[in-house]
Design a protein around this motif. Sequence first.
Motif, mmCIF file in Angstrom:
data_model
loop_
_atom_site.group_PDB
_atom_site.id
_atom_site.type_symbol
_atom_site.label_atom_id
_atom_site.label_comp_id
_atom_site.label_asym_id
_atom_site.label_seq_id
_atom_site.Cartn_x
_atom_site.Cartn_y
_atom_site.Cartn_z
ATOM 1 N N ASP A 204 -0.971 10.360 1.303
ATOM 2 C CA ASP A 204 -2.308 9.912 1.710
ATOM 3 C C ASP A 204 -2.141 9.134 3.003
ATOM 4 O O ASP A 204 -1.056 9.132 3.593
ATOM 5 C CB ASP A 204 -2.964 9.057 0.614
ATOM 6 C CG ASP A 204 -4.479 9.199 0.577
ATOM 7 O OD1 ASP A 204 -5.084 9.381 1.662
ATOM 8 O OD2 ASP A 204 -5.063 9.126 -0.512
ATOM 9 N N CYS A 205 -3.210 8.468 3.416
ATOM 10 C CA CYS A 205 -3.139 7.757 4.689
ATOM 11 C C CYS A 205 -3.243 6.247 4.503
ATOM 12 O O CYS A 205 -3.727 5.756 3.479
ATOM 13 C CB CYS A 205 -4.216 8.249 5.649
ATOM 14 S SG CYS A 205 -5.863 8.257 4.971
ATOM 15 N N ILE A 206 -2.761 5.540 5.492
ATOM 16 C CA ILE A 206 -2.869 4.090 5.578
ATOM 17 C C ILE A 206 -4.066 3.770 6.464
ATOM 18 O O ILE A 206 -4.178 4.267 7.584
ATOM 19 C CB ILE A 206 -1.608 3.468 6.205
ATOM 20 C CG1 ILE A 206 -0.350 3.810 5.390
ATOM 21 C CG2 ILE A 206 -1.780 1.956 6.382
ATOM 22 C CD1 ILE A 206 -0.181 3.034 4.127
ATOM 23 N N TYR A 207 -4.976 2.929 5.954
ATOM 24 C CA TYR A 207 -6.122 2.502 6.758
ATOM 25 C C TYR A 207 -5.845 1.121 7.341
ATOM 26 O O TYR A 207 -5.413 0.205 6.630
ATOM 27 C CB TYR A 207 -7.388 2.441 5.903
ATOM 28 C CG TYR A 207 -7.859 3.798 5.441
ATOM 29 C CD1 TYR A 207 -8.485 4.685 6.314
ATOM 30 C CD2 TYR A 207 -7.676 4.197 4.122
ATOM 31 C CE1 TYR A 207 -8.901 5.931 5.889
ATOM 32 C CE2 TYR A 207 -8.098 5.440 3.686
ATOM 33 C CZ TYR A 207 -8.708 6.306 4.576
ATOM 34 O OH TYR A 207 -9.121 7.541 4.152
ATOM 35 N N LEU A 208 -6.111 0.982 8.628
ATOM 36 C CA LEU A 208 -5.979 -0.306 9.293
ATOM 37 C C LEU A 208 -7.323 -1.028 9.286
ATOM 38 O O LEU A 208 -8.363 -0.438 8.994
ATOM 39 C CB LEU A 208 -5.489 -0.105 10.728
ATOM 40 C CG LEU A 208 -4.171 0.654 10.879
ATOM 41 C CD1 LEU A 208 -3.782 0.748 12.354
ATOM 42 C CD2 LEU A 208 -3.052 -0.001 10.068
ATOM 43 N N ASP A 209 -7.281 -2.315 9.619
ATOM 44 C CA ASP A 209 -8.524 -3.079 9.625
ATOM 45 C C ASP A 209 -9.480 -2.482 10.652
ATOM 46 O O ASP A 209 -9.064 -2.118 11.765
ATOM 47 C CB ASP A 209 -8.257 -4.555 9.916
ATOM 48 C CG ASP A 209 -7.848 -4.794 11.365
ATOM 49 O OD1 ASP A 209 -8.652 -5.363 12.122
ATOM 50 O OD2 ASP A 209 -6.727 -4.384 11.743
ATOM 51 N N PRO A 210 -10.767 -2.342 10.325
ATOM 52 C CA PRO A 210 -11.701 -1.645 11.204
ATOM 53 C C PRO A 210 -12.047 -2.400 12.481
ATOM 54 O O PRO A 210 -12.554 -1.802 13.427
ATOM 55 C CB PRO A 210 -12.943 -1.471 10.321
ATOM 56 C CG PRO A 210 -12.856 -2.571 9.323
ATOM 57 C CD PRO A 210 -11.396 -2.759 9.055
ATOM 58 N N GLU A 211 -11.730 -3.677 12.516
ATOM 59 C CA GLU A 211 -12.120 -4.469 13.681
ATOM 60 C C GLU A 211 -11.089 -4.396 14.807
ATOM 61 O O GLU A 211 -11.439 -4.221 15.980
ATOM 62 C CB GLU A 211 -12.351 -5.927 13.280
ATOM 63 C CG GLU A 211 -13.130 -6.715 14.290
ATOM 64 C CD GLU A 211 -13.795 -7.937 13.671
ATOM 65 O OE1 GLU A 211 -14.772 -8.430 14.267
ATOM 66 O OE2 GLU A 211 -13.338 -8.391 12.605
ATOM 67 N N THR A 212 -9.796 -4.509 14.453
ATOM 68 C CA THR A 212 -8.762 -4.540 15.496
ATOM 69 C C THR A 212 -7.772 -3.380 15.414
ATOM 70 O O THR A 212 -7.022 -3.147 16.354
ATOM 71 C CB THR A 212 -7.957 -5.854 15.409
ATOM 72 O OG1 THR A 212 -7.129 -5.831 14.230
ATOM 73 C CG2 THR A 212 -8.886 -7.059 15.371
ATOM 74 N N THR A 214 -5.051 -3.194 13.825
ATOM 75 C CA THR A 214 -3.685 -3.708 13.961
ATOM 76 C C THR A 214 -3.056 -4.094 12.623
ATOM 77 O O THR A 214 -1.842 -4.307 12.560
ATOM 78 C CB THR A 214 -3.651 -4.944 14.875
ATOM 79 O OG1 THR A 214 -4.462 -5.991 14.292
ATOM 80 C CG2 THR A 214 -4.169 -4.611 16.274
ATOM 81 N N LYS A 215 -3.867 -4.192 11.558
ATOM 82 C CA LYS A 215 -3.371 -4.704 10.280
ATOM 83 C C LYS A 215 -3.636 -3.709 9.150
ATOM 84 O O LYS A 215 -4.703 -3.099 9.093
ATOM 85 C CB LYS A 215 -4.031 -6.044 9.957
ATOM 86 C CG LYS A 215 -3.715 -7.141 10.980
ATOM 87 C CD LYS A 215 -4.550 -8.389 10.759
ATOM 88 C CE LYS A 215 -5.985 -8.185 11.212
ATOM 89 N NZ LYS A 215 -6.773 -9.441 11.203
ATOM 90 N N ILE A 216 -2.661 -3.566 8.255
ATOM 91 C CA ILE A 216 -2.837 -2.694 7.096
ATOM 92 C C ILE A 216 -3.918 -3.260 6.186
ATOM 93 O O ILE A 216 -3.960 -4.465 5.909
ATOM 94 C CB ILE A 216 -1.523 -2.569 6.298
ATOM 95 C CG1 ILE A 216 -0.476 -1.828 7.122
ATOM 96 C CG2 ILE A 216 -1.757 -1.836 4.980
ATOM 97 C CD1 ILE A 216 0.886 -1.742 6.443
ATOM 98 N N GLU A 217 -4.815 -2.388 5.737
ATOM 99 C CA GLU A 217 -5.803 -2.799 4.742
ATOM 100 C C GLU A 217 -5.576 -2.077 3.411
ATOM 101 O O GLU A 217 -5.273 -2.690 2.414
ATOM 102 C CB GLU A 217 -7.222 -2.557 5.255
ATOM 103 C CG GLU A 217 -7.635 -3.529 6.336
ATOM 104 C CD GLU A 217 -9.080 -3.969 6.239
ATOM 105 O OE1 GLU A 217 -9.913 -3.187 5.744
ATOM 106 O OE2 GLU A 217 -9.371 -5.106 6.677
ATOM 107 N N GLU A 218 -5.718 -0.741 3.398
ATOM 108 C CA GLU A 218 -5.560 -0.020 2.145
ATOM 109 C C GLU A 218 -4.675 1.206 2.319
ATOM 110 O O GLU A 218 -4.444 1.678 3.429
ATOM 111 C CB GLU A 218 -6.922 0.379 1.564
ATOM 112 C CG GLU A 218 -7.764 -0.803 1.127
ATOM 113 C CD GLU A 218 -8.749 -0.459 0.004
ATOM 114 O OE1 GLU A 218 -8.717 0.677 -0.506
ATOM 115 O OE2 GLU A 218 -9.545 -1.340 -0.354
ATOM 116 N N VAL A 219 -4.203 1.715 1.178
ATOM 117 C CA VAL A 219 -3.370 2.910 1.130
ATOM 118 C C VAL A 219 -4.161 3.965 0.371
ATOM 119 O O VAL A 219 -4.202 3.959 -0.858
ATOM 120 C CB VAL A 219 -2.029 2.640 0.420
ATOM 121 C CG1 VAL A 219 -1.144 3.879 0.464
ATOM 122 C CG2 VAL A 219 -1.324 1.442 1.040
#
Length: 339
Positions: A204-212, A214-219
């Motif tokens: 699956d994919c790694i989602y980064l924070d939608p604002e920047t 730059t940071k991992i949010e969910e898998v």
Amino acid sequence: MVDIKWEELGFSYIKTPYRFIAHWRDGAWDEGTLTEDNQLHISEGSPALHYGQQCFEGLKAYRRKDGKINLFRPDQNSQRMNRSARRLLMPMVPEELFLKGVKETVKANEEYVPPYGSGATLYIRPLLIGVGDNIGVHPATEYIFLVFCMPVGAYFKGGLTPTNFIVSEYDRAAPKGTGADKVGGNYAASLMPGKLAHERHFSDCIYLDPETHTKIEEVGSANFFGITAENQFVTPKSPSILPSITKYSLLQLAEECLGMAVVEGDCPIDELDRFVEAGACGTAAAISPIGGIQNGEDFHVFYSETEVGPVTQRLYDELIGIQFGDIEAPDGWIQVIEV
């Protein structure tokens, strides 16, 4: 017992005999009832169909060695559903009604609860939808609360085997949107990124924070955690992450049972080398070790692409042991269904 090859189960729909349904009309819920009908009969104008006014939950029932059935923290699922409902202007489902629906559904389908030791569980799906004749963009006038279930195996193929993930260019949710709520729109938005990841042979994919970005949010549809060389259990903190009941359980187990320092904070995608192990966690996946993450041209491997890290294994053994009744649970974590 039904004729099912429990060890061969995947994570897919199986029709079981009974489900629980309750209706909200004129400002109140009815008492609900079990039904054999797995087809919902709703108006074509239902806001759930047009405007996504719906939310859901996921939890499991676990067959114990003594034949009884454990529910793992169902009160937390009730509370999370009501947070989602509040965000979408839907009526709260009283905890008593939520638990009644879950327990009656499990008991009515008891023969579909996989046997102890099979590695399979009974997945339970509570669902709340806005229905009734409607066409304008406003809350529904009627609602349905439904609980159905089915036996399942591992969410990711291979079970507790490391798999690889890829960072997505897509956002899972918007800042100050519905990312922290378990609503269908978040999952609809994940279908294309997930498909693209699978086409490249990632789990699956790694989602980064939608604002920047730059940071991992969910898998995928699970939460992320990392283990540092300093024996820290680290997991992202963000208002657009769905608060996983499994994750918060692992935070407590890591601290109280493994003596780890626990941290909810930023997990920058360019600082993956701080983690010696990593994983995804959630009801469906339980714990899925992450072998490596593809980020652009870079591929970072954690503990191993083929072997589970020792801390991840200990956390898994503790969590699964509690869920199946082999390890004493913290107070309030387990509700037992007598059969």
